[in-house]
Design an enzyme around this catalytic site. Structure first.
Site, PDB file in Angstrom:
ATOM      1  N   ARG A   1      82.113 -20.549 -34.822  1.00  0.00           N
ATOM      2  CA  ARG A   1      81.458 -21.731 -34.250  1.00  0.00           C
ATOM      3  C   ARG A   1      82.272 -22.990 -34.554  1.00  0.00           C
ATOM      4  NH1 ARG A   1      77.591 -24.977 -36.504  1.00  0.00           N
ATOM      5  NH2 ARG A   1      76.938 -23.381 -37.975  1.00  0.00           N
TER       6      ARG A   1
ATOM      7  N   LYS B   1      84.631 -22.893 -12.801  1.00  0.00           N
ATOM      8  CA  LYS B   1      85.059 -23.053 -11.426  1.00  0.00           C
ATOM      9  C   LYS B   1      86.556 -22.725 -11.268  1.00  0.00           C
ATOM     10  CE  LYS B   1      80.805 -24.555 -10.819  1.00  0.00           C
ATOM     11  NZ  LYS B   1      80.263 -24.823 -12.143  1.00  0.00           N
TER      12      LYS B   1
ATOM     13  N   ASP C   1      84.685 -36.278 -14.745  1.00  0.00           N
ATOM     14  CA  ASP C   1      84.486 -34.862 -14.475  1.00  0.00           C
ATOM     15  C   ASP C   1      85.505 -34.468 -13.404  1.00  0.00           C
ATOM     16  OD1 ASP C   1      83.705 -32.353 -13.538  1.00  0.00           O
ATOM     17  OD2 ASP C   1      81.569 -32.762 -13.767  1.00  0.00           O
TER      18      ASP C   1
ATOM     19  N   TYR D   1      76.585 -34.186 -10.325  1.00  0.00           N
ATOM     20  CA  TYR D   1      76.037 -32.831 -10.267  1.00  0.00           C
ATOM     21  C   TYR D   1      74.553 -32.876 -10.650  1.00  0.00           C
ATOM     22  CZ  TYR D   1      75.352 -27.996 -11.922  1.00  0.00           C
ATOM     23  OH  TYR D   1      74.883 -26.736 -12.148  1.00  0.00           O
TER      24      TYR D   1
END
Length: 394
Positions: A60, A210, A185, A113
């Site tokens: 982590r 993507k 973004d 988005y």
């Protein structure tokens, strides 16, 4: 050994990490599929936790395979360092949370988005972090919408799903004057087509799901910035909220990135062909594509090519007409994602932006007859044949 600066198409393949060399000299980076790491001595543990010695502790906090991906993304975005997250929204939320306190303000591009919109609303409701949507078209407009509490300007360019562009250099000029961070973004373009940090932006992020992945089999997010910001983000928001990327997903992304330039060229070539065909079709009301729209001059200034996303609207259309078109398709698949090898289609008003209220959607320019098309890697003729057949039915 001296080597000239490499072209992007070379860096996506050879821009590998220098740390964690595999003892067997594997050509492909190994997957460190482990939750934790052991130590030789208790003193070594102390040194690593104190930051006096480099090396893994717990996945982590950092994993060698994930760090290889982070180093490659920093190279590709011309940044100093990067962090990987378990999803694009993990990256978005981590960045925004790192830049605001209760009562602060965020200035945003006119559209974002749908889930980013939802997150901004949650921040407003729970922590009184307000946001304003702006066209960001000129200095006076931007200046008028800033306040003493504005801590960042958050941009999508091209905007999802309207494909409108934001002039990065213009926004940076105003932001620098007020010492405000600019976040971009860059999902729709990928670093192959656009590198916001070179325009002076402070932080760039991606839904790695993507174009970076390109094969529809990974959920992930990436943030790239300067070393000090990335180090702080790693030690605070990512560590404590825990939206980490798995080693296997990082390995898949490292594999996918090697073909990014080749894939993006094909996406763009196919998209240009489809734009030309759609522009001649009598049932199409409007098309928005960066290199063939009113933003064409700006697109050529800050993008290498137009990308693989096309937004179009049907003449005399409605939600039912748009859905009818999608139902008539065979090759093209209905899905909310983008950037895959397959061509995907979606109706923003009822899919990616369903969470956005109708009035706000209209202000963003999202209409009921609007359709977003993510052009894949198939033969463009086959994509068009499928579209043309469906258009004949509406």
């Amino acid at each position: 050994m001296f080597m000239k600066k490499q072209d992007f198409r070379t860096k996506v393949i050879h821009g590998e990490a220098t740390h964690y060399k595999d003892p067997y000299n594997s050509l492909v980076p190994p997957i460190y599929q482990t939750a934790t790491f052991t130590f030789d001595t208790a003193e070594q543990v102390e040194r690593r936790f104190a930051g006096d010695e480099e090396g893994p502790i717990y996945s982590r906090l950092g994993n060698p395979t994930v760090q290889m991906l982070e180093q490659k993304m920093a190279v590709l975005e011309e940044g100093e360092a990067a962090l990987a997250f378990g999803s694009g929204m993990g990256a978005v939320s981590a960045v925004v949370l790192s830049l605001v306190n209760a009562g602060d303000h965020i200035l945003c591009s006119k559209g974002v988005y749908g889930c980013t919109f939802g997150f901004l609303n949650m921040l407003h409701e729970k922590f009184n972090v307000s946001h304003t949507f702006s066209n960001l078209t000129n200095e006076l407009e931007i200046e008028s919408q800033l306040s003493n509490y504005t801590t960042c300007i958050y941009i999508e360019t091209p905007i999802n799903p309207t494909m409108q562009l934001i002039d990065l250099a213009l926004v940076v000029k105003v932001a620098k004057k007020h010492k405000i961070k600019v976040v971009v973004d860059n999902t729709f373009s990928s670093p192959y087509l656009q590198q916001p940090l070179l325009f002076g932006c402070d932080i760039v992020l991606h839904s790695a799901t993507k174009y970076l992945c390109g094969h529809g089999d990974v959920i992930g997010g990436i943030v790239v910035s300067d070393e000090s910001y990335i180090e702080e983000l790693s030690k605070t928001v990512r560590k404590d909220i825990g939206a980490i990327m798995s080693p296997f997903d990082a390995w898949l992304l490292l594999r996918g990135l090697k073909t990014l330039a080749v894939r993006m060229d094909r996406h763009c070539e196919n998209a240009e062909e489809i734009v030309n065909k759609l522009s001649e079709h009598p049932k199409i009301e409007s098309i928005v594509y960066p290199f063939s729209s009113s933003d064409q001059q700006l697109a050529k200034k800050q993008m290498k090519q137009g990308g693989g996303l096309i937004t179009f609207s049907l003449k005399n259309g409605s939600k039912k007409t748009a859905q009818k078109l999608m139902n008539e398709l065979n090759l093209i698949k209905i899905a909310v994602s983008l950037g895959d090898a397959e061509t995907l289609i979606q109706h923003p008003a009822t899919m990616t932006h369903a969470v956005v209220g109708e009035e706000e959607r209209e202000r963003m320019g999202i209409t009921e007859n609007m359709i977003r098309l993510s052009i894949g890697l198939e033969a463009w003729e086959d994509i068009w044949n499928d579209l043309e057949h469906a258009l004949q039915k509406v």
